[in-house]
Structure formats: C-alpha cells, structure tokens
Design an enzyme around this catalytic site. Sequence first.
Site, PDB file in Angstrom:
ATOM      1  N   HIS A 152      38.060  29.076  36.354  1.00 29.04           N
ATOM      2  CA  HIS A 152      37.937  31.188  37.067  1.00 29.04           C
ATOM      3  C   HIS A 152      39.156  31.424  38.339  1.00 29.04           C
ATOM      4  CE1 HIS A 152      34.734  32.142  33.895  1.00 29.04           C
ATOM      5  NE2 HIS A 152      36.095  32.450  32.951  1.00 29.04           N
TER       6      HIS A 152
ATOM      7  N   HIS B 249      26.728  31.747  44.832  1.00 26.79           N
ATOM      8  CA  HIS B 249      27.628  32.282  43.585  1.00 26.79           C
ATOM      9  C   HIS B 249      26.259  33.748  43.546  1.00 26.79           C
ATOM     10  CE1 HIS B 249      29.812  33.058  40.449  1.00 26.79           C
ATOM     11  NE2 HIS B 249      30.112  32.547  40.784  1.00 26.79           N
TER      12      HIS B 249
ATOM     13  N   ASP C 252      29.684  26.920  37.749  1.00 33.21           N
ATOM     14  CA  ASP C 252      29.482  28.152  36.952  1.00 33.21           C
ATOM     15  C   ASP C 252      28.583  27.885  35.713  1.00 33.21           C
ATOM     16  OD1 ASP C 252      30.444  29.659  38.764  1.00 33.21           O
ATOM     17  OD2 ASP C 252      31.245  31.274  38.035  1.00 33.21           O
TER      18      ASP C 252
ATOM     19  N   ASP D  30      37.788  33.072  40.936  1.00 35.40           N
ATOM     20  CA  ASP D  30      37.488  33.337  41.820  1.00 35.40           C
ATOM     21  C   ASP D  30      36.881  31.682  42.056  1.00 35.40           C
ATOM     22  OD1 ASP D  30      35.847  32.607  39.823  1.00 35.40           O
ATOM     23  OD2 ASP D  30      33.631  33.474  40.285  1.00 35.40           O
ATOM     24  N   HIS D  31      37.067  30.728  41.539  1.00 37.24           N
ATOM     25  CA  HIS D  31      36.884  29.162  42.234  1.00 37.24           C
ATOM     26  C   HIS D  31      38.937  28.612  42.270  1.00 37.24           C
ATOM     27  CE1 HIS D  31      32.911  29.040  41.095  1.00 37.24           C
ATOM     28  NE2 HIS D  31      33.382  29.927  40.646  1.00 37.24           N
TER      29      HIS D  31
END
EC number: 3.1.26.11
Length: 320
Positions: A65, A270, A212, A67-68
């Site tokens: 993803h 997170h 996540d 955001d990573h």
Amino acid sequence: MEIQFLGTGAGSPSKSRNVSSLALKLLDERNEVWLFDAGEGTQHQILQTAIRPRKIAKVFITHLHGDHIFGLPGFLASRSNQGGTDPLTIYGPSGIEDFVKTSLKVSQSHLSYPLKFVLLQHPGVAFEDQTFKVTFDRLDHRITSFGFRIEEKPHPGELLIDKVRAAKIPSGPVYAALKAGETVTLPDGRIFDGHDFIGPAQPGRTVAIFGDTRMCNRALPLAAGADVLVHESTFGPDESQLAKQYYHATNVQAAALAKRAGVGRLLLNHISARYLSPGVAMLEKTARQIFPNTHVVKDFEEINIPFRSEQSEPAVTVKS
C-alpha cells in the site's frame, strides 16, 4: 539496539504524524540501520534524525500500500546522490521489485550502489547470519501483508577472569583462546578447557514488527516472547467491527495479543488522524487496562531495547 519511529500515522500524513516507516538501529551490533517500510516523505523524516542513509543496509517492506512504499524510490535515489556505495537489500512481497525498478527507470535515476531484492513468498526465514535471524509470516490485510520477527542470537559468555587467575594461568594470548572456548596447553603441561572459564551466554533480544493487519492466529508465534511488539492501532476500543471490515486492528485487540504472547512491551503505531492528543491518551489508557506496558508512539520517538539482564521496570526505556 534502538527503534526510531519516522512515521506513525495511518493512511495519509497529518500535521503531527507522517505515514509509516521506522528504523531499527543496530549500530553497536552491526554498524547498520534496518528500515521497515518507507511511506511518502521518509527521507524528509530521516533528515530530522541522526540516521545516515548510507548506514541503512536493509529495507523490509510489510506490504505494498502506498502509505508504506511511496517514499522508497526517493530515498534510494537520495542515498545514491549523497555518495552511498554500500550494497542495499530490499525484502518484500512480490511486486516491490517492479515498483522500484519502474520508478527508477521512468525517472532515469541511476544508483551508485548495488541493489538486491529478496521477494518473500512462503513464510519462513527472510535473512539469517551469525548474529541475527529475521523470520516472517503473512498477516490478514486486504493485500499480502507481513509481520517480521527479528531475533538477535545469544552473545557468548564473558571470560571469568577471577577464575582464570585463581587457576594461575598467565596472561597473554591464551586468554583469547580460553574465551573462544578452545582447549589450551600451557608450557608447564597443564591443560585447560576454555568452556570451564566462560560465563553463561547472554540471551539476544527479539523485536516483532507487524504491517497492517486485523486479528489473526498467525500473529501469535511471530510475537511470542518478544521484548518489543510494534503493532498497528488504526481503530479505537469500540470500533472492532470497523477494524474487521477494513482489515485493521483496534488498540485493545493489539493489547490482547501482547498479553497472550507474553511480550515485554507493546508499541502502538499507525494512528488515525481522527485521534488528536486526547484521543491518543484514550487509546493508550484503554490498551493499558489489558496490557499495562503499552505505549502509543509518535514521530521521531526512540525506543531503547536493553538486554534482559539490564532491564528493570519498565522493560523498555522511551526517549523523545
């Protein structure tokens, strides 16, 4: 061994939290830094720390993803522009190599150092040498997402110098041989087994770093007995249905896992931008009702991880 958090937010950056990235600083152990995830702006966050990009030898990506991973190509290019020449290895799910190589190709970025990829597929060992072992398993997220278990191997025991002197063994190179566990023969004919003069081995430290995930059984063995567990906390205590729906976890679910796994300390990250200071305090308070040694981390915070023999309560010291 220290963890420094470079981004502790969920999904998108906010004024107080950047997106996901943390550095496992192994400067005393290996003279290296290992990066876990690299969300957009990671290199900007590194500029606010004492971390030298050329010291970053490994990058572990939990999942793909944005955001990573959106900060990874920029970091790699800047590491090169700053004169980095040491090799760098990226560990991650299938697709990470295509993402990085395409980004570098389209931007015509050329690296001054060798770049290696280790694509993680079947759960097992990602990396192992004489001092560390990194294992991984798949967690439960919308896409493939990994949890990593970083285990430091035991340190050899110290030479029991008083015992050596009591045996009237003369000082010199023989001390090094004894510490190495070798059998030595002295000029006077006496024979000594080095193992008889070595103290007990010092257990290494273990850190579990999760991407996540919502709650799943595979998380337990990854976290079991770890000195530190880094776990997401996207949702609050009353949002378990939302967490399940969006493939994330609540703070109290993470705390329950930490308790069940018998970890030393739980570090929650997170964090959604919905939680301002009062909300963050609530996340920490309600998690501590289940697992008292819980801390909600913030950007740039450093967590020192001492050897267990050096620990007092709390198990991990927190610096900011």
